[in-house]
Design an enzyme around this catalytic site. Sequence first.
Site, PDB file in Angstrom:
ATOM      1  N   LEU A  22       0.806  -1.211   0.000  1.00 25.76           N
ATOM      2  CA  LEU A  22       0.000   0.000   0.000  1.00 25.76           C
ATOM      3  C   LEU A  22       0.844   1.267   0.000  1.00 25.76           C
ATOM      4  O   LEU A  22       0.451   2.286  -0.569  1.00 25.76           O
ATOM      5  CB  LEU A  22      -0.931   0.028   1.223  1.00 25.76           C
ATOM      6  CG  LEU A  22      -2.083  -0.974   1.233  1.00 25.76           C
ATOM      7  CD1 LEU A  22      -2.800  -0.930   2.566  1.00 25.76           C
ATOM      8  CD2 LEU A  22      -3.055  -0.690   0.103  1.00 25.76           C
ATOM      9  N   GLY A  25       6.235   4.464   4.854  1.00 25.28           N
ATOM     10  CA  GLY A  25       6.432   5.632   5.703  1.00 25.28           C
ATOM     11  C   GLY A  25       7.851   5.681   6.230  1.00 25.28           C
ATOM     12  O   GLY A  25       8.745   4.987   5.737  1.00 25.28           O
ATOM     13  N   GLY A  26       8.062   6.520   7.242  1.00 23.44           N
ATOM     14  CA  GLY A  26       9.401   6.695   7.763  1.00 23.44           C
ATOM     15  C   GLY A  26       9.929   5.480   8.494  1.00 23.44           C
ATOM     16  O   GLY A  26      11.134   5.218   8.489  1.00 23.44           O
ATOM     17  N   VAL A  30       3.843  -0.685   4.416  1.00 23.18           N
ATOM     18  CA  VAL A  30       2.474  -1.103   4.710  1.00 23.18           C
ATOM     19  C   VAL A  30       1.959  -1.990   3.583  1.00 23.18           C
ATOM     20  O   VAL A  30       2.097  -1.659   2.401  1.00 23.18           O
ATOM     21  CB  VAL A  30       1.549   0.118   4.880  1.00 23.18           C
ATOM     22  CG1 VAL A  30       0.183  -0.336   5.396  1.00 23.18           C
ATOM     23  CG2 VAL A  30       2.161   1.126   5.824  1.00 23.18           C
ATOM     24  N   ASP A 138       4.142  11.016  17.369  1.00 21.73           N
ATOM     25  CA  ASP A 138       4.251  11.173  15.918  1.00 21.73           C
ATOM     26  C   ASP A 138       2.904  11.586  15.313  1.00 21.73           C
ATOM     27  O   ASP A 138       2.469  11.053  14.299  1.00 21.73           O
ATOM     28  CB  ASP A 138       4.737   9.870  15.274  1.00 21.73           C
ATOM     29  CG  ASP A 138       5.310  10.096  13.869  1.00 21.73           C
ATOM     30  OD1 ASP A 138       5.601  11.246  13.519  1.00 21.73           O
ATOM     31  OD2 ASP A 138       5.456   9.104  13.138  1.00 21.73           O
ATOM     32  N   LYS A 140       0.687  13.533  13.038  1.00 24.52           N
ATOM     33  CA  LYS A 140       0.882  14.219  11.758  1.00 24.52           C
ATOM     34  C   LYS A 140      -0.274  13.837  10.846  1.00 24.52           C
ATOM     35  O   LYS A 140      -0.994  12.852  11.120  1.00 24.52           O
ATOM     36  CB  LYS A 140       2.217  13.811  11.125  1.00 24.52           C
ATOM     37  CG  LYS A 140       2.377  12.302  10.920  1.00 24.52           C
ATOM     38  CD  LYS A 140       3.769  11.950  10.429  1.00 24.52           C
ATOM     39  CE  LYS A 140       3.937  10.437  10.262  1.00 24.52           C
ATOM     40  NZ  LYS A 140       5.299  10.073   9.876  1.00 24.52           N
TER      41      LYS A 140
END
Length: 870
Positions: A22, A25-26, A30, A138, A140
């Site tokens: 999918l 990220g950092g 995923v 985190d 965001k």
Amino acid sequence: MPEITSRLSAALADRYRIAHRLGEGGMATVYLADDLKHDRKVALKVLKPELAAVLGAERFVQEIKTTAALQHPHILPLFDSGTADGFLYYVMPYIEGETLREKLHRETQLSIDEAVKITTEVADALDYAHRHGVIHRDIKPENILLHDGRPMVADFGIALAVSAAAGGRMTETGLSLGTPHYMSPEQATAEKDLTARSDVYSLGAVLFEMLTGEPPHTGASAQAIVMKIVTDEARPVTDLRKSVPPNVAAATAKALEKLPADRFPSAAALKVALADASFVAPTARPPARRMRRPGALMALAWLVSLSLTVAITWMLTAGARDGSDQRVRRLSIDIADAPLAYIGEASLGIGRRNLTISKDGSTIAYIGVEGGEGHVFVRPIDEFRASKLSGTERAYAPFFAPNGRELGFFVGNELRKVGIDGGDPIVLAGVANPTAGLWTDDGRILFAGLEGRELYQVPAGGGDAEVVFQGSDSVSSAISFDLLPGGAAALVSSFRRRSHVLDLHTGSGGLLLPNGSDARYVGDGVVVYVVGSTLLARRFGEASRSFLGQAVPVVDAVRSEIQGIGQWAVSDRGDLVYAEGQAVAAGKLVWLAKDGTVIDTLRVSERQHGTFELTPDGTRLAIEVFGVDRTVWMYDLATGAEHKLSIAVEAVDPNWSADGREILFVEWPSRGKAYVRTIDAGAEEERLGVVPDGSRVHSWSPSGRFIMVGDSTGLGALEVSTGKIHPVDDYPSSWGAVFSPDERAVAYTSDETGEYHVYVAPFPSTGERKTASLEGGAEEPIWAPAGDRLYYRNGQRLMSVRVRRTPELELGPPTVQFERDWVNVGGRSYDVSPDGTRFLVILPPASMTARLNVVMNWMSEVRQRLRDGS
């Protein structure tokens, strides 16, 4: 990556079946997966290998258990976690929807009510977690998922679990926890013991971005952003958006205080302040304040200074090596004396491209408003003032000649040209409802007419215009267009924010972007286009005439007009000029009085909207919403409740039944399949088989007996019970047909004479009709509820025509009901209240732009972003 996926699939085969990746990220990659035991879709997140390498698996699993106990309506729960073949993973529900980041990419700014609602619900989730001893660390937009409009906070406590499991060895991973734009000052300076007030700061930063369109601190690098977070005060949100209520602005400012002790003590306190209209701003203080940890600050400042010095030195020496200045430089041009027009004098009230730049980047031209009227203004980059060109009153859609010394533009239905040093404009050609023009290197001017359905060319020195292309099934209109290298093909942006590649020799076209508009070739194998108010760049294969690789956002807030036409332009040397702003279709739905004054604003989300219709009793509204896909939504005007009606298909052109209990819409992009569904929650749309494939649905009769449809044979009234079509008009280019309240007449638009006119015909048809409009450019007829008047739109004017029935149909002369800026969304751009006293329209977010932004050598930045893939 395929090898990693294969290993992961094999390791988890007894529990999860991985479908596909999918995103990334950092900290984690995923995957969409099937939970085999519980038969459900899940999001399986696998920590980056470099991160997993320094984490103890047992410690990570132990730490993550803390978050598994969190149960809250706005917290995405943790289903599972563990280790498999060296992978550390955790599993969460798969939510169909979008992240707040995706929504902000599309809309830039949210309505104040929606921003406050999201913040309040996230604050409630944070307060719950904080009371259970969990700090998110985190917060965001990427970690806030929106499911049916409800925020869900993801990755709760994951950052804490990773940090704790790493045991202080995070530097070995090369990764940092927290996104720079949303880090609290204490997080940015690596303080070990973070409190709930750190999450409050991060949520304040997210609220700031939802309100203003950008985070409180931005910079060219992570170091520059961190430096500003630690040392600079955030600007008051009211500096960037004056409509923010005082208590919301004050709550945002307090959440963003540098010292944790000066912030709200809890997320709950932030939530209370947002709901308290009497909450006031913190006491003002000097902007420069001493912070704790001066040693850390000095070290950080030295690091940022060193990074900037190295970067600047590299840019300067790079320019010296090839004999040119390659620096990317940004500047703003004040045009407040003659601001950029919202629509200007463009035909049909559709916003055109009113901003352009010469090929050599030395001169900008735009349509500015002076004395309430649009003119062409020319502004050399190296001069302080713009010059108005005489004889350009009511001009729109300017474009430069290759030599940069002449300009083409339109006035009404005429193509004209003028020298940038002045002189009388010259009329080159006449064409109905032009949309865009382009001056070629070989001395021709290409321009689109008939609302983009035909493409013409004329010699730049004058002569006869000839047709280059006529609309086809694949490319029906050219709202904007740009030639590809060699001139044999063009990028064509059409209605409904779609872009095509058109072969000018064969007339064949292929869909390039189903959800992107205003596509332009900017050189070096790069195409830039608009989605919402974001400019995206993408590699383009000239031979294959198709995209190569993924798109990357390159400018976040460009003003875009109706149908997605953006106010931006790029020179051949790679300089960008643009008007900062948002998509005008994301304006407010308002009620206007009969004289055009605003009397009320609807409580609906400021999405990008399309055509709309009120129920016959005026209690609900059906409206198109443009986003990742095209959907039809219903708004309850009394409560403000929102409900998506189209579920299984992308849908456009909503029409209500007579009782307001059913909605009819057609599938996009085919527009050949009609569906109907009730408004009851959980209902599904059903295919209405009597509507012929390929037909366009215009309206549903007041009795419910007939559906007005149109195709290449003309207009007809489809009898729902029998499927029989009763002819109304045999001209193929007729649209917007609506029944009178007594079903004895039909009003519609046609361009049979070469201009748009509104006609009224008896129903059933006698073969006769009457012309309701006297001037060209008339469309969108709507009957007054009493049937004694017919309204239609002509540009920015709403026109009114008196209607008499006895002894026969008689139409009075059209008069102006009101004239003002309002958004023509295409289809139906206004509606009338059931009592006939008010008009529902969309007002643009801002009528004019008083500043232009210029980015010198912008294309070097675009190329770098494409290389980086970010």
